[in-house]
Write an enzyme that holds these catalytic residues in place. Structure first.
Site, short mmCIF file in Angstrom:
data_model
loop_
_atom_site.label_atom_id
_atom_site.label_comp_id
_atom_site.label_asym_id
_atom_site.label_seq_id
_atom_site.Cartn_x
_atom_site.Cartn_y
_atom_site.Cartn_z
N TYR A 1 -14.48 6.00 8.40
CA TYR A 1 -13.52 6.43 7.55
C TYR A 1 -13.74 6.06 6.16
O TYR A 1 -14.32 5.14 5.75
CB TYR A 1 -12.12 6.17 7.83
CG TYR A 1 -11.08 6.13 7.05
CD1 TYR A 1 -9.97 7.00 7.44
CD2 TYR A 1 -10.76 6.01 5.67
CE1 TYR A 1 -8.99 7.46 6.81
CE2 TYR A 1 -9.68 6.09 4.87
CZ TYR A 1 -8.73 6.78 5.56
OH TYR A 1 -7.76 7.22 4.78
N HIS B 1 0.79 -1.26 0.18
CA HIS B 1 -0.04 0.09 0.04
C HIS B 1 0.78 1.32 -0.07
O HIS B 1 0.33 2.17 -0.40
CB HIS B 1 -1.02 0.05 1.39
CG HIS B 1 -2.21 0.74 0.69
ND1 HIS B 1 -2.24 1.89 0.12
CD2 HIS B 1 -3.27 0.57 1.55
CE1 HIS B 1 -3.54 2.34 0.34
NE2 HIS B 1 -4.08 1.50 0.92
N THR C 1 -4.73 10.70 -0.61
CA THR C 1 -5.97 10.63 -0.23
C THR C 1 -6.46 11.37 0.87
O THR C 1 -5.61 12.17 1.70
CB THR C 1 -6.30 9.11 0.48
OG1 THR C 1 -5.58 8.95 1.51
CG2 THR C 1 -6.33 8.13 -0.65
#
EC number: 2.3.1.21
Length: 786
Positions: free
Chosen positions: A589, A473, A602
């Site tokens: 979230y 990630h 993000t």
């Protein structure tokens, strides 16, 4: 391959008669062709750098400017207003040049300076235009004249046929919100989750922070924003990802699935052949910058492409305090794992890319290799699945020299990692739902030692032809990998295809050398470290409760008929499902992108709002449909507003995160920031975008439905929910939680989500007239007419 060819390109022996030199012409030819491919890539990269560097102009426009200036000079006019003459006076050229030649050289220099000035001006204008985000806040379907004029100017200044990275220099920097605005928005988001006393206490802490320490921290943050291209991204990458000391597996890495209903071939080696070849085709387009820049639909506003640079040839290297991301310029092979053995598979031969059929043959060679793994080799990748500090220590102690270092380098420098799995996966058999859940878990963590979790991504190919991927990630976010994976899947099925027998198409070169088995010498102490990491990883994997839920009864089409944003609809449904599941509301979230800005990644949308809570209480309290509909639309509009604010730099959490880091650098303590950063996201959600459906006719091929992907739970007592809206009639959800928490159950929460989606659709759908009442009204009207 080049290394192997160089080793056998020439041989010599010393004899009494002298040196006997033997050249291998075939090997030398391979070396020549491989080098030729490398130089072609360098030339292409140089050409693209020039084109991108002068964008939004084109290199040919320089010649136009030069000709225009020279033409005006020959008409005895001076477009430079004396600058050409000044340049001519100071031109350091030989006296042998004629005055006319000096004039031409001076005119060319002036034209070049003028051309660069025009490029700079156009780029500055485009950057200012892209800083306007008013179009996002307009009502859907209604475009103002201001936005129409703005869109036309963006098209004018954008040039034609931009390359992938053409817009990078024109994208605006992420703005730093005002502290008072961020604090106000935070308190608004926290209100529905706190009691009156808790909210009053937090308000006091917030006001103290805003009036004292906040302004000082903000000054440093603005200074960084002026200097850096993005004031968030480098800190986000380092402190959220690279400094994490826990396992990447489950906690950070995510996965992507194959088609839901279709398996193009049941032959494992053939599916691997097409999949790997499609990955190489994507990488070639990436290197040539032939991939179209991603844009926001409708108005074609460009998005940042910086994350694309590290898709291939990238590995996360463990460290004791922090990890690091290493990216290599090129790699001509992949590392392959099969039955506990590691292989190097070259994907290029004689300077060309291997065909799918050739890759299939090479994969089959690996699968037919009967050699067993050496001690410690089979479960070696468990080091990448466990805690980071033991892996960093083991890497330094056992893999820093010798054969182990060479083999580890081969894995880390590979284009990507490939795992050939002996299991069969997919939605199949007598228990399709349960098998789909097991398929998701397999992609998320596998056996904890058959995925190299540090690689940018691992392609997994199963025994029955199903495939999938596991992605690290830190280097990029989900939409980037989703773009790659959709290209790979659609290219595999609709462009490459298979023979009737299920094999890859094409011919096989007879001179292909077999894949190389990597060698290891793993001592007993290292094997003990591997087992300890495996124990940690296995406990984490066993605790994951996963459920994949395809909803086929309705999708985006039915939601749009209600004139509601599909994302807002699903987010409110998730709030309703969580309330029914746990009897309370939760800090939520939702990931949104900030790629409208340079190097944006993000931002968080806090989906649990006062408006959504008011709607849910009204619905569960038995209020009338009219009241509930009105409250739902208010909640939906609020969610859309929050999403737009997050996308345009007005979010809450990244700003507070950076303020917190500055406070730590300065050695200052902030009770407000400490509490905010310690809040638990018990409901973590994300939408997987569909970006490549234009590669095939999705309407006429509904069976080629992608199932999307998912991730593990963020909180030990919470849920992770990933969803993908597929076409007009389907929504796929991936739900995760932990068995160790008695309050969570992925299947029960999945049923709650489905029920919530159905209840909202029933609430919002236009009421159909009752046929019996219509008949009665018609009868009354007929009697009245008589």
């Amino acid at each position: 391959m080049a290394e192997a060819h160089q080793a056998v390109a020439f041989q010599f022996t010393i004899t009494p008669d002298g040196i006997d030199l033997q050249l291998s012409h075939q090997a030398l030819r391979q070396v020549y062709l491989s080098g030729l491919r490398s130089w072609k890539k360098r030339v292409t990269r140089l050409k693209n750098n020039v084109i991108t560097g002068v964008y939004p102009a084109s290199p040919s426009s320089w010649l136009f400017v030069v000709i225009a200036i020279l033409a005006t000079m020959y008409t005895r006019s001076d477009p430079s207003m004396g600058l050409i003459a000044k340049i001519q006076e100071h031109l350091p050229v030989s006296d042998s040049l004629s005055i006319q030649c000096r004039t031409v050289v001076s005119a060319v220099l002036f034209s070049t300076l003028l051309w660069f000035s025009l490029i700079f001006t156009m780029r500055l204008c485009l950057k200012q235009l892209l800083s306007y985000h008013g179009w996002m806040f307009e009502q859907h379907g209604k475009v103002s004249n201001t936005t129409k004029i703005w869109a036309a100017m963006v098209r004018i200044f954008s040039g034609r046929q931009p390359l992938l990275y053409s817009y990078q220099g024109s994208l605006p920097n992420l703005p730093v919100p005002a502290v008072k605005d961020t604090v106000k928005r935070y308190l608004e988001s926290a209100r529905p989750l706190m009691s009156d006393s808790e909210y009053e206490r937090m308000t006091t802490l917030a006001k103290e922070f805003e009036s004292s320490l906040g302004n000082r921290l903000q000054w440093y943050l603005k200074l960084k924003a002026m200097w850096a291209s993005n004031y968030v991204s480098d800190w986000w990458e380092e402190y959220v990802y690279l400094r994490g000391r826990g396992p990447l597996m489950v906690n950070s890495n995510y996965y992507g699935m194959d088609f839901l209903y279709v398996t193009p071939t049941p032959i494992q080696a053939a599916r691997a052949g097409n999949t790997l070849h499609a990955c190489l085709l994507y990488r070639r387009k990436l290197n040539r910058e032939e991939i179209k820049p991603s844009r926001v639909p409708v108005l074609n506003v460009p998005l940042c492409a910086a994350q694309c640079e590290r898709i291939f040839n990238t590995t996360r290297i463990p460290g004791e305090e922090t990890d690091s991301l290493i990216h290599w310029q090129d790699s001509e092979y992949v590392a392959v794992f099969h039955r506990g053995r590691y292989f190097r598979l070259w994907l290029y031969h004689a300077g060309r890319m291997l065909s799918p059929r050739e890759i299939e043959q090479q994969i089959q060679r690996i699968m037919d290799d009967p050699s067993p793994p050496v001690p410690g080799e089979a479960k070696l990748a468990a080091l990448t699945a466990g805690d980071r500090i033991p892996w960093a220590q083991a890497r330094k102690e056992f893999f820093s020299s010798g054969v182990n270092k060479r083999s580890l380098d081969c894995i880390e420098k590979a284009a990507f990692f490939v795992a050939l799995d002996d299991d069969e996966q997919g939605m199949r058999g007598d228990d399709p739902a349960g098998n789909l859940d097991r398929y998701a878990k397999s992609l998320l963590h596998g056996k904890c030692y058959d995925r190299w979790f540090d690689k940018s991504f691992t392609v997994v190919v199963y025994k029955n032809g199903k495939n999938g991927l596991n992605a690290e990630h830190s280097w990029a976010d989900g939409p980037i990998m989703a773009h790659v994976w959709e290209y790979v899947m659609t290219t595999d099925s609709f462009q490459l295809g298979y023979t009737e027998e299920g094999h890859c198409k094409g011919d096989v070169a007879s001179s292909l050398p077999p894949p190389t088995r990597l060698t290891w010498d793993i001592p007993a102490e290292c094997q003990e470290r591997i087992e300890r990491s495996l124990t940690v990883a296995q406990a984490l994997a066993d605790d994951v409760d996963f459920h994949v839920l395809p909803i086929q009864e309705f999708g985006k089409g039915a939601i749009k008929k209600c004139k509601i944003s599909p994302d807002a609809y699903i987010q409110i449904a998730l709030q309703l499902a969580y309330y029914r599941n746990r009897g309370t509301f939760s800090l939520t979230y939702e990931a949104s992108m900030t790629r409208l800005f340079r190097e944006g990644r993000t931002e968080t949308v806090r989906s649990c709002t006062s408006e959504s809570c008011a709607f849910i209480r009204a619905l569960e309290g038995g209020e009338s449909k009219e009241v509930c509909r009105r409250l739902f639309r208010t909640a939906s509009e609020k969610h859309q507003q929050l999403y737009r604010m997050a996308m345009t730099g007005g979010g809450i959490d990244r700003h507070l995160f950076c303020l917190y880091l500055v406070s730590k650098y300065l050695g200052e303590e902030s009770p407000f920031l400490k509490e905010v950063l310690s809040e638990t996201w018990r409901l973590s959600t994300s939408q997987t975008p569909l970006q490549q459906v234009e590669l095939f006719d999705f309407v006429n091929h509904p069976e080629y439905t992608t199932c999307g992907g998912g991730f593990g739970p963020v909180a030990d007592d919470g849920y992770g929910v990933s969803y993908i809206i597929v076409g007009e009639n389907m929504i796929n959800l991936h739900i995760s939680c932990k068995h160790s928490c008695p309050q969570t159950d992925s299947h029960k929460f999945g049923a709650d989500i489905k029920k919530a989606l159905e209840d909202l659709l029933e609430l919002l759908s236009p009421e159909k007239p009752d046929p019996s009442k219509a008949e009665q009204n018609h009868s009354k009207k007929s009697k009245k007419d008589l």
